[in-house]
Design a protein around this motif. Structure first.
Motif, mmCIF file in Angstrom:
data_model
loop_
_atom_site.group_PDB
_atom_site.id
_atom_site.type_symbol
_atom_site.label_atom_id
_atom_site.label_comp_id
_atom_site.label_asym_id
_atom_site.label_seq_id
_atom_site.Cartn_x
_atom_site.Cartn_y
_atom_site.Cartn_z
ATOM 1 N N ALA A 16 -55.691 -4.095 60.865
ATOM 2 C CA ALA A 16 -54.806 -3.334 61.860
ATOM 3 C C ALA A 16 -55.059 -4.132 63.205
ATOM 4 C CB ALA A 16 -55.592 -1.997 61.989
ATOM 5 N N ALA A 17 -56.184 -4.724 63.427
ATOM 6 C CA ALA A 17 -56.317 -5.206 64.875
ATOM 7 C C ALA A 17 -55.052 -6.362 65.060
ATOM 8 C CB ALA A 17 -57.668 -5.780 65.141
ATOM 9 N N ALA A 18 -55.025 -7.084 63.898
ATOM 10 C CA ALA A 18 -54.198 -8.170 64.273
ATOM 11 C C ALA A 18 -52.588 -7.944 64.359
ATOM 12 C CB ALA A 18 -54.035 -9.241 62.716
ATOM 13 N N VAL A 50 -62.013 -6.128 68.322
ATOM 14 C CA VAL A 50 -62.778 -5.585 67.332
ATOM 15 C C VAL A 50 -64.395 -5.923 67.677
ATOM 16 C CG1 VAL A 50 -63.693 -5.677 64.905
ATOM 17 C CG2 VAL A 50 -61.118 -6.078 65.522
ATOM 18 N N THR A 51 -65.053 -4.743 67.865
ATOM 19 C CA THR A 51 -66.334 -4.808 68.208
ATOM 20 C C THR A 51 -67.373 -4.022 67.180
ATOM 21 O OG1 THR A 51 -66.222 -2.851 69.555
ATOM 22 C CG2 THR A 51 -66.104 -5.285 70.762
ATOM 23 N N VAL A 52 -68.564 -4.240 67.431
ATOM 24 C CA VAL A 52 -69.375 -3.550 66.235
ATOM 25 C C VAL A 52 -70.387 -2.410 67.189
ATOM 26 C CG1 VAL A 52 -71.363 -3.994 64.623
ATOM 27 C CG2 VAL A 52 -69.251 -5.217 64.387
ATOM 28 N N ARG A 53 -70.500 -1.340 66.777
ATOM 29 C CA ARG A 53 -71.635 -0.521 66.966
ATOM 30 C C ARG A 53 -72.751 -0.279 66.130
ATOM 31 N NH1 ARG A 53 -72.102 3.986 70.853
ATOM 32 N NH2 ARG A 53 -70.904 2.752 72.321
ATOM 33 N N HIS A 54 -73.771 -0.629 66.271
ATOM 34 C CA HIS A 54 -74.852 -0.547 65.146
ATOM 35 C C HIS A 54 -75.209 0.990 65.208
ATOM 36 C CE1 HIS A 54 -78.026 -1.524 62.576
ATOM 37 N NE2 HIS A 54 -79.112 -0.654 63.497
ATOM 38 N N ALA A 55 -75.347 1.348 63.779
ATOM 39 C CA ALA A 55 -75.850 2.732 63.372
ATOM 40 C C ALA A 55 -76.556 2.379 62.081
ATOM 41 C CB ALA A 55 -74.605 3.628 63.077
ATOM 42 N N GLY A 111 -61.754 8.666 49.612
ATOM 43 C CA GLY A 111 -63.038 7.939 49.207
ATOM 44 C C GLY A 111 -63.012 6.631 48.374
ATOM 45 N N SER A 112 -61.882 6.411 47.885
ATOM 46 C CA SER A 112 -61.933 4.986 47.096
ATOM 47 C C SER A 112 -60.722 4.097 47.912
ATOM 48 C CB SER A 112 -61.306 5.210 45.708
ATOM 49 O OG SER A 112 -59.988 6.004 45.475
ATOM 50 N N SER A 113 -60.471 4.270 49.095
ATOM 51 C CA SER A 113 -59.747 3.523 50.073
ATOM 52 C C SER A 113 -59.964 2.114 49.901
ATOM 53 C CB SER A 113 -59.859 3.865 51.406
ATOM 54 O OG SER A 113 -59.432 5.302 51.680
ATOM 55 N N ASP A 114 -59.104 1.205 50.079
ATOM 56 C CA ASP A 114 -59.224 -0.237 49.961
ATOM 57 C C ASP A 114 -58.657 -0.406 51.689
ATOM 58 O OD1 ASP A 114 -56.402 -0.184 50.188
ATOM 59 O OD2 ASP A 114 -56.104 -1.192 48.094
ATOM 60 N N GLY A 115 -58.655 -1.759 51.900
ATOM 61 C CA GLY A 115 -58.278 -2.307 53.009
ATOM 62 C C GLY A 115 -57.124 -1.973 53.761
ATOM 63 N N ASN A 116 -56.056 -1.883 52.817
ATOM 64 C CA ASN A 116 -54.670 -1.402 52.973
ATOM 65 C C ASN A 116 -54.582 0.065 53.552
ATOM 66 O OD1 ASN A 116 -51.648 -1.849 53.208
ATOM 67 N ND2 ASN A 116 -51.723 -0.292 51.478
ATOM 68 N N ALA A 117 -55.291 0.803 52.673
ATOM 69 C CA ALA A 117 -55.529 2.380 53.248
ATOM 70 C C ALA A 117 -56.089 2.534 54.710
ATOM 71 C CB ALA A 117 -56.637 2.993 52.030
ATOM 72 N N VAL A 118 -57.222 1.647 54.790
ATOM 73 C CA VAL A 118 -57.848 1.739 55.885
ATOM 74 C C VAL A 118 -56.939 1.319 57.133
ATOM 75 C CG1 VAL A 118 -59.813 0.879 57.403
ATOM 76 C CG2 VAL A 118 -60.341 1.415 55.137
ATOM 77 N N LYS A 119 -56.207 0.394 56.942
ATOM 78 C CA LYS A 119 -55.141 -0.243 57.842
ATOM 79 C C LYS A 119 -54.293 0.969 58.321
ATOM 80 C CE LYS A 119 -51.396 -3.473 58.833
ATOM 81 N NZ LYS A 119 -50.418 -4.434 58.215
ATOM 82 N N ASN A 120 -53.526 1.690 57.106
ATOM 83 C CA ASN A 120 -52.556 2.634 57.357
ATOM 84 C C ASN A 120 -53.402 3.901 57.818
ATOM 85 O OD1 ASN A 120 -50.458 1.335 56.216
ATOM 86 N ND2 ASN A 120 -50.996 1.677 54.096
ATOM 87 N N ALA A 121 -54.697 4.194 58.000
ATOM 88 C CA ALA A 121 -55.367 5.401 58.467
ATOM 89 C C ALA A 121 -55.269 4.965 59.974
ATOM 90 C CB ALA A 121 -56.876 5.383 57.855
#
Length: 329
Positions: A24-26, A53-58, A296-306
């Protein structure tokens, strides 16, 4: 536009969330993606980290089998709760999670906060239709019980979503029922029908039977979360069984295998129509911030579309538009 992703949520986390975030970032340089989760697990997956793209620790995670309210209240450092807090405090404009649905709903209510004038936020996924327009169905599982006035609010917020996000000028609203006649159904649908009829600015087309949902008989389908979730799971199960049967039949002989090879592009297109991964996720409508629930079973493509879905909603000022319509302010 800053979008926080619960990087530890989902069956394939964190790999799928990182993969989807990077894709998505690309593609969209007008967004900033914040991956919320365990830094020690996320950083090795980010071999090349784009500037947006950054990371927030949790340090904690809410599991899929945990009791939602207890988990959200006790695990304040979980990736889901931290992402919700970022939306509430203005550090993020939206959040996405493929984790525990009940916990995400609780995070939405207790952490992000309910929109003024909304009694029950609704889970609103897109259901594919034969005409490729799709139907926004709500509520499909956020609240198992509903009152007639809740269904009326679902009609309002669903209509605003389809107008703002999908550009439909006058979305047709249908009420999920066991028959098309006005007097059909249980007490809930019988009482909801006249409320929907009386709503100003809503194009109510009456009752819609489950068998007609995929034919595009309406643009917004309203129902209680119990009936809606059964509808959703039935459609998912039927689509999965249908493709399993096709695969079995096409594998029976050399002749059927050759037929499958010829039909493969059409079969892939058909599968794409019915695939939840192409739709990305379901917004929780009625919250004071944008929250998107991934499968729940999202793959990378599903996350990009979200992310794509969240980006469109943010550009359309979806949450402020719903708030203005419901509160009248």
């Amino acid at each position: 536009m800053r979008i926080a992703i619960d990087a530890m949520g989902g069956d394939n986390a964190p790999e799928c969330n990182v993969e989807g975030a990077l894709a998505a970032a690309a593609e969209w340089n007008d967004i900033e993606i914040i991956l919320v989760g365990d830094e020690a697990r996320l950083e090795p997956l980010l071999k090349t980290k784009p500037s947006n793209v950054t990371v927030r620790h949790a340090g904690d995670v809410i599991g899929s089998d945990e009791e939602p309210v207890k988990a959200v209240r006790r695990k304040k450092d979980s990736s889901m709760v931290v992402a919700g807090r970022m939306v509430r405090e203005g550090e993020a404009d939206a959040m996405i999670s493929s984790g525990n649905t009940g916990a995400l709903m609780t995070t939405g209510l207790l952490v992000v906060g309910r929109m003024e004038g909304i009694e029950r936020p609704a889970l609103a996924p897109m259901i594919p239709t034969l005409d490729d327009v799709g139907v926004l169905a709500l509520d499909l599982g956020a609240n198992m019980d509903a009152k007639p006035q809740h269904l009326a609010q679902y009609a309002q917020i669903g209509s605003i979503y389809r107008n703002k996000v999908h550009g439909i000028a006058k979305p047709r609203v249908g009420l999920l029922n066991v028959g098309t006649e006005p007097g059909k159904g249980n007490e809930l649908t019988k009482e909801a029908y006249p409320l929907l009829e009386a709503l100003q600015g809503i194009h109510f087309v009456g009752n819609v039977e489950a068998r007609d949902v995929l034919t595009g008989s309406c643009d917004v389908l309203v129902c209680d979360g119990f009936a809606g979730n059964i509808l959703l799971k039935t459609l998912e199960g039927t689509a999965g069984a249908m493709f399993s049967l096709l695969k079995e039949q096409f594998s029976k002989s050399l002749k059927t295998k050759l037929g499958a090879a010829i039909l493969m592009p059409e079969l892939r297109s058909l599968k794409g129509k019915m695939d939840y991964k192409e739709h990305g996720g379901a917004p929780l409508l009625g919250l004071s911030g944008l929250v998107v629930k991934g499968h729940g079973s999202s793959d990378g493509n599903a996350v990009k579309n979200a992310v794509r879905q969240a980006r469109i909603a943010l550009k359309a000022d979806l949450v402020p538009s719903i708030s203005k319509e419901i509160s009248g302010k």
